[in-house]
Design a protein around this motif. Sequence first.
Motif, PDB file in Angstrom:
ATOM      1  N   LYS A  88      -9.862  10.274  -6.448  1.00 43.24           N
ATOM      2  CA  LYS A  88     -10.681   9.289  -5.728  1.00 43.24           C
ATOM      3  C   LYS A  88     -11.200   9.854  -4.399  1.00 43.24           C
ATOM      4  CE  LYS A  88      -8.527   5.202  -7.817  1.00 43.24           C
ATOM      5  NZ  LYS A  88      -7.846   3.908  -7.546  1.00 43.24           N
ATOM      6  N   TYR A 105     -15.494  -0.438 -12.749  1.00 47.27           N
ATOM      7  CA  TYR A 105     -14.398  -1.358 -12.436  1.00 47.27           C
ATOM      8  C   TYR A 105     -14.764  -2.808 -12.779  1.00 47.27           C
ATOM      9  CZ  TYR A 105     -11.193   1.967 -10.180  1.00 47.27           C
ATOM     10  OH  TYR A 105     -10.285   2.976  -9.930  1.00 47.27           O
ATOM     11  N   HIS A 162     -12.366  -5.725 -12.945  1.00 47.72           N
ATOM     12  CA  HIS A 162     -11.803  -6.270 -11.702  1.00 47.72           C
ATOM     13  C   HIS A 162     -12.806  -7.126 -10.934  1.00 47.72           C
ATOM     14  CE1 HIS A 162      -8.192  -4.044 -12.296  1.00 47.72           C
ATOM     15  NE2 HIS A 162      -8.729  -2.870 -12.095  1.00 47.72           N
ATOM     16  N   PHE A 213     -10.146  -8.009  -4.254  1.00 52.04           N
ATOM     17  CA  PHE A 213     -10.359  -6.686  -3.661  1.00 52.04           C
ATOM     18  C   PHE A 213     -11.553  -5.949  -4.267  1.00 52.04           C
ATOM     19  CE2 PHE A 213      -7.061  -6.256  -6.972  1.00 52.04           C
ATOM     20  CZ  PHE A 213      -7.634  -5.300  -7.795  1.00 52.04           C
ATOM     21  N   LEU A 270     -12.991  -2.389  -3.119  1.00 48.05           N
ATOM     22  CA  LEU A 270     -12.756  -1.274  -4.046  1.00 48.05           C
ATOM     23  C   LEU A 270     -14.055  -0.515  -4.314  1.00 48.05           C
ATOM     24  CD1 LEU A 270     -10.949   0.287  -6.060  1.00 48.05           C
ATOM     25  CD2 LEU A 270     -11.390  -1.543  -7.730  1.00 48.05           C
ATOM     26  N   ARG A 310       0.028   7.980 -16.609  1.00 47.28           N
ATOM     27  CA  ARG A 310       0.442   6.840 -15.770  1.00 47.28           C
ATOM     28  C   ARG A 310       1.798   7.132 -15.103  1.00 47.28           C
ATOM     29  NH1 ARG A 310      -3.561   3.123 -14.663  1.00 47.28           N
ATOM     30  NH2 ARG A 310      -1.867   1.767 -14.057  1.00 47.28           N
ATOM     31  N   THR A 357       0.675   1.809  -8.491  1.00 50.17           N
ATOM     32  CA  THR A 357      -0.584   1.588  -7.761  1.00 50.17           C
ATOM     33  C   THR A 357      -0.376   1.706  -6.255  1.00 50.17           C
ATOM     34  OG1 THR A 357      -1.206   0.041  -9.525  1.00 50.17           O
ATOM     35  CG2 THR A 357      -2.509  -0.020  -7.491  1.00 50.17           C
ATOM     36  N   ARG A 372       0.631   9.764  -6.487  1.00 52.63           N
ATOM     37  CA  ARG A 372       0.394   8.758  -5.441  1.00 52.63           C
ATOM     38  C   ARG A 372       1.452   8.837  -4.342  1.00 52.63           C
ATOM     39  NH1 ARG A 372      -1.744   4.150  -9.659  1.00 52.63           N
ATOM     40  NH2 ARG A 372      -3.979   4.511  -9.363  1.00 52.63           N
ATOM     41  N   LYS A 393      -2.412   1.144  -0.968  1.00 58.06           N
ATOM     42  CA  LYS A 393      -2.586   0.562  -2.305  1.00 58.06           C
ATOM     43  C   LYS A 393      -4.024   0.686  -2.781  1.00 58.06           C
ATOM     44  CE  LYS A 393      -1.274  -3.425  -5.052  1.00 58.06           C
ATOM     45  NZ  LYS A 393      -0.555  -4.699  -5.085  1.00 58.06           N
ATOM     46  N   GLU A 394      -4.987   0.599  -1.865  1.00 63.55           N
ATOM     47  CA  GLU A 394      -6.389   0.770  -2.278  1.00 63.55           C
ATOM     48  C   GLU A 394      -6.767   2.252  -2.307  1.00 63.55           C
ATOM     49  OE1 GLU A 394     -10.090  -1.717  -1.456  1.00 63.55           O
ATOM     50  OE2 GLU A 394     -10.088  -0.256   0.194  1.00 63.55           O
ATOM     51  N   ASN A 425      -5.637   5.121  -3.065  1.00 61.27           N
ATOM     52  CA  ASN A 425      -4.435   5.621  -3.735  1.00 61.27           C
ATOM     53  C   ASN A 425      -4.664   6.881  -4.563  1.00 61.27           C
ATOM     54  OD1 ASN A 425      -5.790   4.427  -5.803  1.00 61.27           O
ATOM     55  ND2 ASN A 425      -4.150   3.042  -6.436  1.00 61.27           N
ATOM     56  N   ILE A 441      -5.865   8.532  -6.909  1.00 61.65           N
ATOM     57  CA  ILE A 441      -6.188   8.871  -8.301  1.00 61.65           C
ATOM     58  C   ILE A 441      -6.260   7.619  -9.159  1.00 61.65           C
ATOM     59  CG2 ILE A 441      -3.757   9.230  -8.935  1.00 61.65           C
ATOM     60  CD1 ILE A 441      -4.810  11.737 -10.583  1.00 61.65           C
ATOM     61  N   HIS A 442      -7.162   7.668 -10.139  1.00 63.01           N
ATOM     62  CA  HIS A 442      -7.251   6.651 -11.190  1.00 63.01           C
ATOM     63  C   HIS A 442      -6.762   7.260 -12.487  1.00 63.01           C
ATOM     64  CE1 HIS A 442      -9.028   3.793 -14.063  1.00 63.01           C
ATOM     65  NE2 HIS A 442      -9.394   4.874 -14.733  1.00 63.01           N
ATOM     66  N   ALA A 443      -6.183   6.419 -13.356  1.00 64.74           N
ATOM     67  CA  ALA A 443      -5.864   6.857 -14.717  1.00 64.74           C
ATOM     68  C   ALA A 443      -6.110   5.707 -15.684  1.00 64.74           C
ATOM     69  CB  ALA A 443      -4.406   7.300 -14.804  1.00 64.74           C
TER      70      ALA A 443
HETATM   71  P1  ATP Z   1      -6.494   2.613 -11.397  1.00 66.00           P
HETATM   72  O1  ATP Z   1      -7.158   1.604 -12.321  1.00 66.00           O
HETATM   73  O2  ATP Z   1      -7.386   3.072 -10.266  1.00 66.00           O
HETATM   74  O3  ATP Z   1      -5.870   3.763 -12.155  1.00 66.00           O
HETATM   75  P2  ATP Z   1      -4.182   0.958 -11.299  1.00 66.00           P
HETATM   76  O4  ATP Z   1      -4.403   0.790 -12.762  1.00 66.00           O
HETATM   77  O5  ATP Z   1      -2.851   1.451 -10.826  1.00 66.00           O
HETATM   78  O6  ATP Z   1      -5.264   1.920 -10.671  1.00 66.00           O
HETATM   79  P3  ATP Z   1      -5.509  -1.587 -10.967  1.00 66.00           P
HETATM   80  O7  ATP Z   1      -4.722  -2.836 -10.934  1.00 66.00           O
HETATM   81  O8  ATP Z   1      -6.277  -1.205 -12.186  1.00 66.00           O
HETATM   82  O9  ATP Z   1      -4.498  -0.381 -10.548  1.00 66.00           O
HETATM   83  O10 ATP Z   1      -6.481  -1.604  -9.703  1.00 66.00           O
HETATM   84  C1  ATP Z   1      -7.583  -0.709  -9.621  1.00 66.00           C
HETATM   85  C2  ATP Z   1      -7.654  -0.149  -8.220  1.00 66.00           C
HETATM   86  O11 ATP Z   1      -7.985  -1.198  -7.318  1.00 66.00           O
HETATM   87  C3  ATP Z   1      -6.347   0.422  -7.678  1.00 66.00           C
HETATM   88  O12 ATP Z   1      -6.090   1.743  -8.064  1.00 66.00           O
HETATM   89  C4  ATP Z   1      -6.583   0.338  -6.189  1.00 66.00           C
HETATM   90  O13 ATP Z   1      -7.446   1.381  -5.740  1.00 66.00           O
HETATM   91  C5  ATP Z   1      -7.324  -0.991  -6.077  1.00 66.00           C
HETATM   92  N1  ATP Z   1      -6.410  -2.117  -5.879  1.00 66.00           N
HETATM   93  C6  ATP Z   1      -5.580  -2.678  -6.783  1.00 66.00           C
HETATM   94  N2  ATP Z   1      -4.894  -3.714  -6.260  1.00 66.00           N
HETATM   95  C7  ATP Z   1      -5.301  -3.800  -4.971  1.00 66.00           C
HETATM   96  C8  ATP Z   1      -4.969  -4.644  -3.884  1.00 66.00           C
HETATM   97  N3  ATP Z   1      -4.091  -5.642  -4.016  1.00 66.00           N
HETATM   98  N4  ATP Z   1      -5.595  -4.440  -2.692  1.00 66.00           N
HETATM   99  C9  ATP Z   1      -6.505  -3.453  -2.556  1.00 66.00           C
HETATM  100  N5  ATP Z   1      -6.872  -2.612  -3.543  1.00 66.00           N
HETATM  101  C10 ATP Z   1      -6.273  -2.780  -4.726  1.00 66.00           C
END
Ligand code: ATP
Length: 145
Positions: free
Chosen positions: A14, A54, A57, A62, A66, A90, A96, A107, A114-115, A117, A119-121
């Motif tokens: 990211k 995304y 979401h 958020f 995001l 994962r 996260t 991570r 938390k935001e 963070n 890397i995405h997977a």
């Molecule tokens: P990713 O999809 O990026 O691999 P994840 O599957 O661990 O991460 P998700 O729940 O899919 O988490 O959320 C997507 C992304 O949104 C997170 O990686 C993070 O960057 C952001 N995010 C998630 N929850 C929050 C939150 N409560 N506040 C701020 N940002 C958040």
Amino acid sequence: MSDEPRTMTLAIIKPDAFGSGKAGAVLSTLEDAGFRIRGSRVVHLSDAAAGAFYAVHHERPFFGSLVEFMTSGPCMPLALEHERAVPYLREVIGATDPAEAEPGTVRALYAESKERNAIHASDSDENARVELGFFFGNVDLIAGR
Ligand code: ATP
Ligand code: MG
């Protein structure tokens, strides 16, 4: 060699990690974990592209933040191959929220919050297929040899 099938998943280094010069360290961590890099590119996502990626979401509180984060600078999508690549990646990236991530995970090592963070997977084989298509749809990726 185990008989588990080798599959592919989609990761994104990211903008926080990429922009602070940690791409090499993250790639080393992924390679040390046994992943083979089968595709890579560097892209600076538009609002439309980040919003589409995304889209699941969209209703989350958020979402706007995001998209702003994911468009704040270049990022590095990766096609990664391993046995059971989706669940294994994962595990390797950790929770996260880096405060909850196991020591040694990507991570825990490189995420800021938390935001932001690092890397995405992909979270399922079906989403991996869709997300690999999103970034590498014009390339016929090969896995397993
Ligand atoms: P990713 O999809 O990026 O691999 P994840 O599957 O661990 O991460 P998700 O729940 O899919 O988490 O959320 C997507 C992304 O949104 C997170 O990686 C993070 O960057 C952001 N995010 C998630 N929850 C929050 C939150 N409560 N506040 C701020 N940002 C958040
Ligand atoms: Mg997710």
